[in-house]
Scaffold this active site. Structure first.
Site, PDB file in Angstrom:
ATOM      1  N   CYS A 246      41.713  48.039  33.727  1.00  0.00           N
ATOM      2  CA  CYS A 246      43.093  47.720  34.116  1.00  0.00           C
ATOM      3  C   CYS A 246      43.677  46.734  33.115  1.00  0.00           C
ATOM      4  CB  CYS A 246      43.068  47.130  35.524  1.00  0.00           C
ATOM      5  SG  CYS A 246      44.627  46.374  35.986  1.00  0.00           S
TER       6      CYS A 246
ATOM      7  N   TYR B 150      50.694  23.505  53.425  1.00  0.00           N
ATOM      8  CA  TYR B 150      50.107  24.783  52.998  1.00  0.00           C
ATOM      9  C   TYR B 150      49.348  24.554  51.681  1.00  0.00           C
ATOM     10  CZ  TYR B 150      53.888  26.305  56.092  1.00  0.00           C
ATOM     11  OH  TYR B 150      54.744  26.455  57.149  1.00  0.00           O
TER      12      TYR B 150
ATOM     13  N   CYS C  21      48.674  54.587  40.366  1.00  0.00           N
ATOM     14  CA  CYS C  21      48.088  53.369  40.933  1.00  0.00           C
ATOM     15  C   CYS C  21      49.205  52.503  41.519  1.00  0.00           C
ATOM     16  CB  CYS C  21      47.387  52.635  39.781  1.00  0.00           C
ATOM     17  SG  CYS C  21      47.030  50.916  40.118  1.00  0.00           S
TER      18      CYS C  21
ATOM     19  N   ASP D 152      54.322  25.210  50.061  1.00  0.00           N
ATOM     20  CA  ASP D 152      53.902  26.415  49.326  1.00  0.00           C
ATOM     21  C   ASP D 152      53.351  27.408  50.354  1.00  0.00           C
ATOM     22  OD1 ASP D 152      53.071  28.305  47.529  1.00  0.00           O
ATOM     23  OD2 ASP D 152      51.483  27.098  46.627  1.00  0.00           O
TER      24      ASP D 152
ATOM     25  N   CYS E  81      49.677  51.871  30.599  1.00  0.00           N
ATOM     26  CA  CYS E  81      48.464  52.284  31.314  1.00  0.00           C
ATOM     27  C   CYS E  81      48.570  53.746  31.734  1.00  0.00           C
ATOM     28  CB  CYS E  81      48.314  51.389  32.544  1.00  0.00           C
ATOM     29  SG  CYS E  81      46.969  51.867  33.621  1.00  0.00           S
TER      30      CYS E  81
ATOM     31  N   CYS F 207      56.210  32.621  47.103  1.00  0.00           N
ATOM     32  CA  CYS F 207      55.912  33.929  46.500  1.00  0.00           C
ATOM     33  C   CYS F 207      56.812  35.002  47.109  1.00  0.00           C
ATOM     34  CB  CYS F 207      54.433  34.277  46.684  1.00  0.00           C
ATOM     35  SG  CYS F 207      53.924  34.248  48.401  1.00  0.00           S
TER      36      CYS F 207
ATOM     37  N   GLU G 299      46.542  22.377  55.793  1.00  0.00           N
ATOM     38  CA  GLU G 299      46.120  23.754  55.533  1.00  0.00           C
ATOM     39  C   GLU G 299      45.398  24.272  56.786  1.00  0.00           C
ATOM     40  OE1 GLU G 299      46.006  26.295  53.049  1.00  0.00           O
ATOM     41  OE2 GLU G 299      44.724  27.278  54.525  1.00  0.00           O
TER      42      GLU G 299
ATOM     43  N   CYS H  10      51.012  48.203  39.651  1.00  0.00           N
ATOM     44  CA  CYS H  10      52.146  47.764  38.830  1.00  0.00           C
ATOM     45  C   CYS H  10      53.400  48.577  39.175  1.00  0.00           C
ATOM     46  CB  CYS H  10      51.857  47.975  37.344  1.00  0.00           C
ATOM     47  SG  CYS H  10      50.531  46.949  36.724  1.00  0.00           S
TER      48      CYS H  10
HETATM   49  C1  LIG Z   1      50.434  30.538  48.872  1.00  0.00           C
HETATM   50  S1  LIG Z   1      49.009  29.703  49.439  1.00  0.00           S
HETATM   51  C2  LIG Z   1      49.207  28.173  48.628  1.00  0.00           C
HETATM   52  C3  LIG Z   1      47.943  27.449  48.327  1.00  0.00           C
HETATM   53  C4  LIG Z   1      48.029  26.287  47.328  1.00  0.00           C
HETATM   54  N1  LIG Z   1      49.226  25.536  47.420  1.00  0.00           N
HETATM   55  C5  LIG Z   1      47.791  26.769  45.910  1.00  0.00           C
HETATM   56  O1  LIG Z   1      48.733  26.799  45.100  1.00  0.00           O
HETATM   57  O2  LIG Z   1      46.656  27.140  45.583  1.00  0.00           O
HETATM   58  C6  LIG Z   1      49.449  29.367  51.116  1.00  0.00           C
HETATM   59  C7  LIG Z   1      48.408  28.655  51.925  1.00  0.00           C
HETATM   60  O3  LIG Z   1      48.915  28.428  53.251  1.00  0.00           O
HETATM   61  C8  LIG Z   1      47.853  28.545  54.175  1.00  0.00           C
HETATM   62  N2  LIG Z   1      48.456  28.762  55.509  1.00  0.00           N
HETATM   63  C9  LIG Z   1      48.838  29.923  56.070  1.00  0.00           C
HETATM   64  N3  LIG Z   1      49.411  29.713  57.263  1.00  0.00           N
HETATM   65  C10 LIG Z   1      49.399  28.365  57.475  1.00  0.00           C
HETATM   66  C11 LIG Z   1      49.854  27.534  58.526  1.00  0.00           C
HETATM   67  N4  LIG Z   1      50.443  28.034  59.605  1.00  0.00           N
HETATM   68  N5  LIG Z   1      49.690  26.213  58.416  1.00  0.00           N
HETATM   69  C12 LIG Z   1      49.097  25.668  57.314  1.00  0.00           C
HETATM   70  N6  LIG Z   1      48.638  26.424  56.267  1.00  0.00           N
HETATM   71  C13 LIG Z   1      48.793  27.751  56.355  1.00  0.00           C
HETATM   72  C14 LIG Z   1      47.044  29.696  53.627  1.00  0.00           C
HETATM   73  O4  LIG Z   1      45.732  29.680  54.126  1.00  0.00           O
HETATM   74  C15 LIG Z   1      47.106  29.430  52.111  1.00  0.00           C
HETATM   75  O5  LIG Z   1      46.039  28.643  51.677  1.00  0.00           O
END
Ligand SMILES: C[S@@+](CC[C@H](N)C(=O)[O-])C[C@H]1O[C@@H](n2cnc3c(N)ncnc32)[C@H](O)[C@@H]1O
Length: 493
Positions: free
Chosen positions: A201, A352, A120, A421, A114, A448, A373, A123
């Protein structure tokens, strides 16, 4: 019901030995570096030109080297390279340098694809072959598993990459700036909020680049006033493109309650990009880095698009979280499912859970899934997605996991498997201790952020869980980010 104090603090023998050995090693290194700090001062100053041998890679993809035992971070330098740099910042324990010249190049160095690369901020790894990127990411996860998690790095498998590491992003968030006469749209520059202009991009799906180019042309034709981040004045802040299998969603984020020339925008955009299925006007009046404001006005279509993960169908609205790399999402979720090792009779907690994507992936394989969530609209989407896909064996709770997990534990809920997650910050300790108290056979941790994941893994080893395997999955080729799935098993007494 068992009291939280009864949660087993046993780790495996192997885990214990490994942990103790590693902890001692880390403490020794810490003592040594404290001694060194006391007697050394930085051997470089701002403006110096020096040669640096690069031996490692930092968390943002930058090369890490030394000048006389003093750490120097050099963006765009690679392990096994010798580079000439100008020192740009000097702190107590490290310096940062700007790459001037690669004196000896690594075997895996290539020319970036790119023309905005390096300017930018999107990346960080385009200068490395894709195989090289995968091995750097594997190494990054191994490093934190050993250094922060105090676990055996050999448990980390090689990172899984996609067939094509380009054109994967289904979501584009373009900041808008400049002046009415010279509109700038594109990407934030590295480490700042200056806008680098660009509407093509290579990691974005083609549909997003079509949206970017069309919106730039229309903005110029209609002479819309860009928002000024420093002044807080102006109209158009961001243009968001989202690509679904049903069609495209475009969101105009303005600082004003109205979008000037709204009808013209709709007419010209849908004509130039016929795959646009819905257009939403979002109002964000706050001076904040958060892109979307709370209010949406649907201008065209019904305000949603549809996407699929395998045969599951998901309806997405402007605020719904959805993974940005569809091909690799399947790889990630398949891995999580494999680690969960379900037979059909299980109850699973998906903490989550977002819009319930992982929950629904699990729902067909188990008796019951409980999703937790914190964002209410995401849970509304999750319930709707469960209904549309015909999964009645699901329950979605709007709550902070740090409050809900201890509550479920005290109420006697005992799942067979727990999936985490979390966001980059990882899990709060009360989430982990109440999870361990529920004594699930397996914990599957999707992350992540390898550093917070490694921290949480170590905590779980003190509460009766053993690390079994770690699988990095490359959801974000060309960037320094890496997603990881981890399997932990309960250690039997
Ligand atoms: C990395 S995302 C994962 C979403 C889902 N597992 C997916 O793969 O699409 C993390 C999620 O945790 C939620 N979150 C953040 N803080 C939280 C908390 N204290 N308790 C519960 N959920 C939470 C966020 O809103 C988000 O939707």
């Amino acid at each position: 019901m068992r009291d939280r104090n009864h949660i087993s603090r046993k780790s495996t023998k192997r885990g214990n030995k490994y942990n103790q050995g590693q902890r001692q090693k880390s403490q020794d290194i810490l003592k040594l570096s404290k001694k060194q700090k006391a007697v050394t001062s930085a051997p470089v100053k701002v403006g110096d030109t020096v040669l640096v041998s690069i031996h490692g890679i930092g968390s943002s993809g930058e090369g890490v080297g030394r000048v006389e035992d003093f750490t120097v971070f050099v963006p765009f330098a690679l392990p096994n390279e010798t580079v000439k740099v100008t020192i740009t910042t000097v702190k107590k324990t490290y310096a940062t340098g700007k790459l001037l010249e690669v004196i000896t190049a690594a075997d895996n160095r290539i020319a970036p694809n790119c023309e905005l690369y390096g300017v930018c901020g999107g990346c960080q790894l385009q200068h490395i072959t894709y195989e090289g990127q995968l091995s750097l990411k594997t190494q990054k996860v191994k490093d934190v598993i050993e250094r922060i998690g105090h676990q055996n790095p050999d448990l980390v498998k090689p990172a899984l990459g996609p067939k094509n590491p380009w054109a994967y992003r289904n979501k584009m968030q373009m900041p808008v700036g400049g002046t009415r006469e010279t509109i700038r749209m594109g990407f934030y520059a590295m480490g700042s909020h200056d806008i680098v202009h660009g509407t093509n991009c290579p990691i974005q799906m083609d549909g997003n680049n079509q949206i970017a180019q069309a919106c730039y042309e229309i903005a110029e034709e209609l002479g819309i006033e860009p928002y000024g981040e420093h002044t807080g004045k102006g109209v158009l802040r961001h243009i968001i493109g989202r690509i679904g299998q049903s069609g495209y969603m475009v969101i105009f984020v303005t600082a004003t309650d109205y979008l000037p020339d709204q009808d013209q925008w709709i007419e010209r955009l849908t004509k130039r990009v016929p795959s646009v299925e819905t257009i939403v006007h979002n109002v964000n009046r706050k001076r904040t880095n958060v892109i979307l404001g709370p209010t949406n006005h649907v201008l065209y279509g019904d305000g949603t698009i549809t996407d699929h993960i395998k045969d599951l169908r998901f309806t997405l609205s402007p605020h719904s979280f959805f993974q940005v790399n569809p091909e690799q999402t399947t790889v990630l979720y398949d891995q999580a499912l494999m680690y969960a090792n379900l037979k059909g009779h299980e109850t699973v907690i998906d903490a989550y859970c977002g819009t319930g994507t992982i929950s629904l992936f699990l729902a067909r394989e188990v008796k019951y899934v409980i999703g937790i969530e914190i964002v209410e609209p995401a849970i509304i989407d999750a319930r709707e997605n469960a209904r549309r896909n015909g999964y009645e064996n699901t329950e979605f709770i709007v709550a902070d996991a740090a409050v809900e997990m201890p509550k479920l534990y005290k109420a006697g809920v005992r799942p067979d498997v727990i999936v985490f997650d979390p966001i980059r910050a990882g899990c709060k300790e009360e989430v982990l201790t109440s999870a361990a108290g529920m004594e699930p056979k397996r914990i599957v941790y999707v992350s992540c952020n390898p550093a917070t994941m490694a921290r949480d893994i170590e905590i779980l080893t003190h509460y009766g869980y053993e690390l079994k395997e770690v699988q990095p999955v490359d959801m974000f080729p060309m960037t320094a980010h890496v997603e990881t799935v981890v399997l932990m098993s309960r250690v039997r007494d």
